[in-house]
Design a protein around this motif. Structure first.
Motif, mmCIF file in Angstrom:
data_model
loop_
_atom_site.group_PDB
_atom_site.id
_atom_site.type_symbol
_atom_site.label_atom_id
_atom_site.label_comp_id
_atom_site.label_asym_id
_atom_site.label_seq_id
_atom_site.Cartn_x
_atom_site.Cartn_y
_atom_site.Cartn_z
ATOM 1 N N ARG A 88 -9.752 -16.372 -28.236
ATOM 2 C CA ARG A 88 -8.613 -15.598 -27.742
ATOM 3 C C ARG A 88 -8.426 -15.763 -26.236
ATOM 4 N N ARG A 89 -9.512 -15.614 -25.484
ATOM 5 C CA ARG A 89 -9.413 -15.698 -24.031
ATOM 6 C C ARG A 89 -8.897 -17.066 -23.585
ATOM 7 N N GLY A 120 -0.748 -25.488 -28.710
ATOM 8 C CA GLY A 120 -2.132 -25.046 -28.626
ATOM 9 C C GLY A 120 -2.438 -24.009 -29.684
ATOM 10 N N LEU A 121 -3.472 -24.240 -30.478
ATOM 11 C CA LEU A 121 -3.861 -23.335 -31.562
ATOM 12 C C LEU A 121 -5.190 -22.689 -31.235
ATOM 13 N N GLY A 122 -5.300 -21.387 -31.471
ATOM 14 C CA GLY A 122 -6.558 -20.693 -31.258
ATOM 15 C C GLY A 122 -6.740 -19.566 -32.252
ATOM 16 N N ARG A 123 -7.970 -19.101 -32.378
ATOM 17 C CA ARG A 123 -8.267 -17.955 -33.247
ATOM 18 C C ARG A 123 -8.366 -16.713 -32.377
ATOM 19 N N LEU A 124 -7.545 -15.716 -32.678
ATOM 20 C CA LEU A 124 -7.499 -14.499 -31.887
ATOM 21 C C LEU A 124 -8.544 -13.488 -32.319
ATOM 22 N N GLY A 125 -9.042 -13.624 -33.540
ATOM 23 C CA GLY A 125 -10.039 -12.699 -34.078
ATOM 24 C C GLY A 125 -9.742 -12.387 -35.527
ATOM 25 N N GLY A 126 -10.789 -12.188 -36.337
ATOM 26 C CA GLY A 126 -10.582 -11.881 -37.753
ATOM 27 C C GLY A 126 -9.770 -12.956 -38.431
ATOM 28 N N GLU A 127 -8.719 -12.526 -39.150
ATOM 29 C CA GLU A 127 -7.852 -13.484 -39.844
ATOM 30 C C GLU A 127 -6.601 -13.791 -39.033
ATOM 31 N N GLU A 128 -6.620 -13.524 -37.734
ATOM 32 C CA GLU A 128 -5.447 -13.718 -36.889
ATOM 33 C C GLU A 128 -5.607 -14.926 -35.967
ATOM 34 N N PHE A 129 -4.530 -15.697 -35.868
ATOM 35 C CA PHE A 129 -4.501 -16.907 -35.051
ATOM 36 C C PHE A 129 -3.284 -16.850 -34.130
ATOM 37 N N GLY A 130 -3.312 -17.612 -33.072
ATOM 38 C CA GLY A 130 -2.187 -17.694 -32.159
ATOM 39 C C GLY A 130 -1.846 -19.137 -31.853
ATOM 40 N N ILE A 131 -0.578 -19.392 -31.568
ATOM 41 C CA ILE A 131 -0.134 -20.746 -31.226
ATOM 42 C C ILE A 131 0.740 -20.671 -29.985
#
Length: 310
Positions: free
Chosen positions: A164-165, A224-235
């Motif tokens: 996330r960071r 850019g793809l990342g994992r924000l936590g749990g089952e949540e992702f951000g792009i």
């Protein structure tokens, strides 16, 4: 993509016809604790072909030399193998270069494992690359992708994606640049994740890895793809207009819906919700993310498996 099985021994004969390992080199690598794989330099499918593996390879993967000699290293790829990294490796090898990568592979029993992969070209007398040697050492998730215990490298321990960071720091850089008005942030969540993975932890890990893999395969190179936590992702989607961002998000949603994810219990159909927010001049990172999060919640309340812009 997985390796095609040997049907008639053709690949084995091709491998055996290649230049063998020098006796002194083989004596050294046979005694190493880390995995060594030597392949030819034929990169077009079904190649490259494995010419040699050391005993450490069998200890790590469960495959004996007889099971892999003459086959492609692709047989080690599983549902969690990052295809962006695979394409990066292929591009480097085609340039005749080596490199260092972090990769999730799959053993003979189907269990995933992380490795640090170092590949170097082996050149013949004329300076032409005719073999590659790959050295692999375990890179466990609890090491957080670090060479030194406790070091923070900004990677999610399970998927290997930016955490996330790290992802939000990338979004912040785009916001501060000149293209803030053409930046989109997407907030994604796997619908009904708890119900899908209630049976066992490995189910959840497999779904998260497969979900990340499908997303990675359908993004633009600049995203850019990342994992924000749990089952949540951000792009992070820089240099994109609202209509294009909506179309890309819809393509991602359809790709997830159309591709069942491989799990220990068999293929599992999944769907996701996506919230979008386009950057606004002078907007803070918190405001951009909050709008995407609110759009995601609206998508969930509407039944999920949809894209909502905020």
């Amino acid at each position: 993509m997985t390796d095609r099985p040997i049907a008639d021994g053709t690949l084995r004969r091709r491998a055996s016809s290649r230049r063998g390992l020098a006796p002194d080199f083989r004596a050294i690598v046979d005694s190493l604790q880390h995995t060594v794989v030597v392949t030819d330099a034929v990169l077009d499918p079904p190649g490259p072909t494995i010419l040699y593996v050391n005993p450490a390879f069998t200890r790590m993967t469960g495959y004996t030399p007889d099971e892999v000699i003459g086959r492609s290293p692709r047989l080690l790829q599983g549902p969690g193998t990052d295809q962006i990294t695979i394409r990066s490796i292929g591009a480097a090898l085609r340039r005749g270069e080596g490199g260092i990568w972090k990769l999730m592979n799959q053993g003979r029993d189907g269990a995933p494992y992380w490795v640090e992969l170092r590949i170097a070209p082996l050149r013949g007398a004329e300076g032409r690359v005719d073999q590659f040697v790959a050295f692999q050492r375990p890179s466990h998730p609890d090491m957080e992708w670090a060479d030194v215990a406790g070091a923070d490298t900004g990677r999610d321990a399970l998927t290997g994606l930016p955490d996330r960071r790290t992802l939000l720091a990338e979004v912040q850089r785009h916001l501060q640049g000149r293209g803030a008005g053409q930046l989109c942030f997407a907030y994604l969540s796997i619908d009904h994740f708890a119900a899908l993975t209630a049976a066992e932890t490995s189910m959840g890990d497999a779904v998260l890895l497969g979900f990340a893999d499908i997303l990675s395969a359908n993004l633009r190179r600049s995203d850019g793809l990342g994992r924000l936590g749990g089952e949540e992702f951000g792009i992070s989607m820089p240099g994109i207009r609202p209509a294009e961002a909506q179309a890309l998000a819809e393509r991602l949603r359809r790709s997830i819906e159309a591709q069942p994810i491989a799990t220990p219990a068999g293929p599992l159909a999944t769907v996701c919700s996506i919230g979008l927010s386009m950057g606004r001049p002078g907007e803070t990172l918190a405001e951009l993310v909050e709008r995407a999060d609110s759009a995601l919640e609206a998508a969930r309340r509407a039944g999920g498996n949809r894209v909502v812009s905020g």
